[in-house]
Design a protein around this motif. Structure first.
Motif, PDB file in Angstrom:
ATOM      1  N   VAL A 214       0.830  -1.207   0.000  1.00 61.43           N
ATOM      2  CA  VAL A 214       0.000   0.000   0.000  1.00 61.43           C
ATOM      3  C   VAL A 214       0.866   1.260   0.000  1.00 61.43           C
ATOM      4  O   VAL A 214       0.630   2.195  -0.779  1.00 61.43           O
ATOM      5  N   LYS A 218       1.222   3.961  -3.177  1.00 63.50           N
ATOM      6  CA  LYS A 218       0.879   5.369  -2.924  1.00 63.50           C
ATOM      7  C   LYS A 218       2.060   6.288  -3.225  1.00 63.50           C
ATOM      8  O   LYS A 218       1.914   7.299  -3.921  1.00 63.50           O
ATOM      9  N   SER A 274      -5.800   2.589  -2.714  1.00 63.27           N
ATOM     10  CA  SER A 274      -5.329   2.168  -1.389  1.00 63.27           C
ATOM     11  C   SER A 274      -6.385   1.334  -0.671  1.00 63.27           C
ATOM     12  O   SER A 274      -6.071   0.313  -0.054  1.00 63.27           O
ATOM     13  N   GLN A 277      -6.608  -2.098  -2.298  1.00 63.85           N
ATOM     14  CA  GLN A 277      -5.471  -2.916  -1.881  1.00 63.85           C
ATOM     15  C   GLN A 277      -5.665  -3.444  -0.463  1.00 63.85           C
ATOM     16  O   GLN A 277      -5.426  -4.633  -0.198  1.00 63.85           O
TER      17      GLN A 277
END
Length: 288
Positions: A214, A218, A274, A277
């Motif tokens: 994650v 990002k 996010s 995920q």
């Protein structure tokens, strides 16, 4: 009303300034950015409200679409490469070897260095040193950063080189939570080598794998420093990330309102990715 005791008053005195700073430097700029996304603001002077025109134009802008495709490609490749290499390094550094602590410190150095500094150093390396070595070996001697087809590979290499350190530390932390009893029980059942990693180690460090995946995705979606230092979006806008496009056209290109809308969409995209995920990997953790 219940009177606060000294402990509660202390917590309040600590929390209020932090919340105020967070609101001033995070929440307020976010709100203003959303407001500007509905205007034709150029970054200076007056502006008019244009409604959803900026958002409609975003989906019709080929340059914006190209930057999103490049950013997703960079993020996916970098995330996979970083986590694969980090996991291998963590397994090696967690083994019973000499100078283990010193090696961990040595491998963490890239993460300490500033991204822009690292980018400019690698820029010199890709522009002068590698082409010179290529010419000595009879090659063309051109910089990879000047190649539309391969410039993104150089950016992936720099991003990965600097990001592997933190991911390795997180994986090492996960490996140290695995009880030795598990390995002893696995050894009785004949679990060795890759089978031991697949059936014992990886399921137990899956929460740490989730964190790394994650955070990597990002961070790489928001890549900016490496683009600024290495290519500035070139050649021919082939390495223009979303963050760099927002900065370049929003601050210097007179598209503050338009790029504010781009930033809002980009923020939503990152949040959605996010969350997806976390949900997907969270279900895998529950299954194991």
């Amino acid at each position: 009303m219940k009177k606060m005791n000294n402990r509660e008053r202390t917590f309040m005195l600590i929390t209020v300034p932090i919340l105020a700073l967070f609101f001033c430097f995070n929440t307020l700029p976010l709100i203003k950015g959303v407001i500007y996304s509905f205007t034709n603001f150029k970054g200076y002077g007056t502006y008019d409200w244009v409604g959803f025109r900026n958002y409609i134009d975003l989906f019709q802008d080929a340059r914006v679409g190209k930057s999103y495709l490049f950013t997703f490609k960079l993020a996916v490749v970098s995330t996979v490469a970083v986590n694969l290499i980090s996991l291998i390094m963590a397994l090696a550094l967690n083994a019973k070897i000499k100078f283990k602590s010193a090696l961990r410190g040595f491998y963490f150095v890239p993460n300490i260095l500033g991204a822009l500094v690292v980018g400019y150093i690698f820029n010199y390396f890709f522009t002068y040193i590698l082409p010179a070595l290529s010419r000595m070996m009879g090659g063309a001697g051109t910089s990879i950063l000047a190649d539309e087809k391969w410039a993104w590979v150089a950016i992936v290499a720099v991003c990965a080189w600097q990001s592997i350190a933190m991911n390795t530390i997180i994986y090492i932390s996960g490996l140290q939570t695995v009880p030795e009893d598990v390995y002893e029980a696995g050894a009785i059942d004949g679990a060795t080598g890759f089978a031991r990693f697949k059936n014992l180690t990886f399921p137990l460090i899956l929460p740490f794998f989730t964190i790394n995946m994650v955070l990597c995705m990002k961070n790489f979606l928001m890549v900016f420093d490496q683009i600024m230092a290495l290519t500035k979006g070139g050649p021919a806008q082939s390495t223009e990330s979303i963050s760099y496009l927002i900065y370049n056209n929003g601050m210097a290109g007179g598209q503050f309102g338009f790029q504010s809308a781009n930033a809002v969409i980009f923020f939503v995209v990152i949040v959605v990715i996010s969350v997806l995920q976390m949900n997907f990997l969270g279900k895998k953790e529950e299954q194991l």
